[in-house]
Design an enzyme around this catalytic site. Structure first.
Site, PDB file in Angstrom:
ATOM      1  N   PRO A   3     -65.600  59.910   8.274  1.00 12.88           N
ATOM      2  CA  PRO A   3     -66.249  59.406   9.462  1.00 12.88           C
ATOM      3  C   PRO A   3     -66.759  57.983   9.283  1.00 12.88           C
ATOM      4  O   PRO A   3     -67.318  57.628   8.250  1.00 12.88           O
ATOM      5  CB  PRO A   3     -67.417  60.365   9.655  1.00 12.88           C
ATOM      6  CG  PRO A   3     -67.604  61.044   8.358  1.00 12.88           C
ATOM      7  CD  PRO A   3     -66.506  60.691   7.455  1.00 12.88           C
ATOM      8  N   GLU A   4     -66.568  57.209  10.310  1.00  9.95           N
ATOM      9  CA  GLU A   4     -67.141  55.874  10.390  1.00  9.95           C
ATOM     10  C   GLU A   4     -68.256  55.927  11.442  1.00  9.95           C
ATOM     11  O   GLU A   4     -68.604  57.015  11.914  1.00  9.95           O
ATOM     12  CB  GLU A   4     -66.050  54.860  10.742  1.00  9.95           C
ATOM     13  CG  GLU A   4     -64.887  54.904   9.749  1.00  9.95           C
ATOM     14  CD  GLU A   4     -63.791  53.890  10.009  1.00  9.95           C
ATOM     15  OE1 GLU A   4     -64.097  52.812  10.557  1.00  9.95           O
ATOM     16  OE2 GLU A   4     -62.626  54.169   9.676  1.00  9.95           O
TER      17      GLU A   4
END
Length: 266
Positions: free
Chosen positions: A2-3
């Site tokens: 995840p960013e």
DNA sequence: AATGGGACCTGCGCGC
DNA sequence: TGCGCGCAGGTCCCAT
């Protein structure tokens, strides 16, 4: 995995689902993901705590608890939070006062959970650069001016700007028509402005679509994020550029797969 | 200062 | 079917 957009999605859902609820049980199936304190203390000190607030700093999630401590979660590549969870893949499960479970999953065991007195003292958080949303064009230009490093690894450097990772760096550079291996200081003022604008726009759109589910990332509900169908370059090597039909290339930069259109991006 | 490589781990898809 | 290889939304550490 995840960013910023994926972590922001989870953060918003945690606020809706968990605020004010109490942690009534902690089930540790794999203690490796607990970085501090010891698993025994972690379990003991979390039991009975009420979730007072949920924050996000770059890609880091912070659950502020009654009693003053905070649960700090970095999902790294394959971390997931799922609620209500079924415990099937969970490394740690938290039972809540509503009787439901919050599952923390992590296939690769890179993720990090910490129970801290003050999350502000965590070195990684102190070292974070500004998030793109907090930057004005002139600041960004200034920051790039002295940097000789390649632009893509630079915008992924969390100490430089925070929240952007491999996927959104590639997408933002495509939208800016900038080759990922260009030296940062070689960008014109116009290109720098465009890049900051497109970083913000890409992240904002991704948040709107609740993130990109490529492999592991899921929303808190366990559903997929929707944004992968809008990717222009990430994971598309060999496929035609959606603008000019040239084959998308994959190179390695800073040890990371880097996707771009050799014709559109110069 | 910048860049490359490897490390941390698990598991998937691919070619043979 | 099975095996080996490359690859993966992150970050840290070491060598050059």
């Amino acid at each position: 995995m995840p960013e910023l957009p994926e972590v922001e999605t989870i953060k918003q859902e945690l606020v809706k689902a968990l605020l004010g609820k109490k942690i009534t049980g902690v089930f540790i199936h794999n203690p490796a993901v607990i970085r501090e304190p010891s698993p025994e203390k972690f379990k003991k000190e979390l039991g009975g705590a009420i979730i007072k607030n949920v924050l996000r700093k770059a890609k880091v999630l912070i659950l502020e608890l009654s009693g003053g401590k905070s649960l700090v979660i970095h999902l790294k590549m394959t971390g997931q939070l799922v609620y209500p969870g079924d415990g099937k893949k969970s490394r740690i499960s938290f039972r809540l006062s509503d009787g439901k479970m919050l599952d923390f999953n992590d296939q690769r065991l890179f993720a990090e959970l910490r129970l801290l007195d003050d999350w502000r003292n965590l070195k990684f958080i102190q070292g974070l650069g500004p998030e793109p949303f907090d930057l004005a064009p002139d600041q960004f230009k200034e920051m790039l001016a002295s940097k000789k490093t390649k632009i893509k690894p630079l915008i992924m450097d969390q100490a430089f700007i925070s929240g952007v990772g491999n996927l959104y760096a590639a997408e933002a550079l495509f939208r800016s028509r900038i080759h990922p291996a260009r030296s940062a200081q070689s960008l014109s003022d116009k290109e720098k402005e465009k890049l900051l604008k497109e970083i913000k726009a890409t992240l904002t759109e991704a948040i709107k679509h609740k993130g990109s589910s490529i492999d592991q990332y899921v929303q808190l509900s366990g559903r997929q994020g929707d944004y992968a169908k809008y990717h222009k370059v990430y994971g598309r090597q060999g496929k035609p550029c959606l603008v000019c039909k040239t084959q998308i290339k994959r190179i390695s930069l800073g040890g990371r797969g880097t996707y771009f259109c050799p014709k559109c991006q110069r």
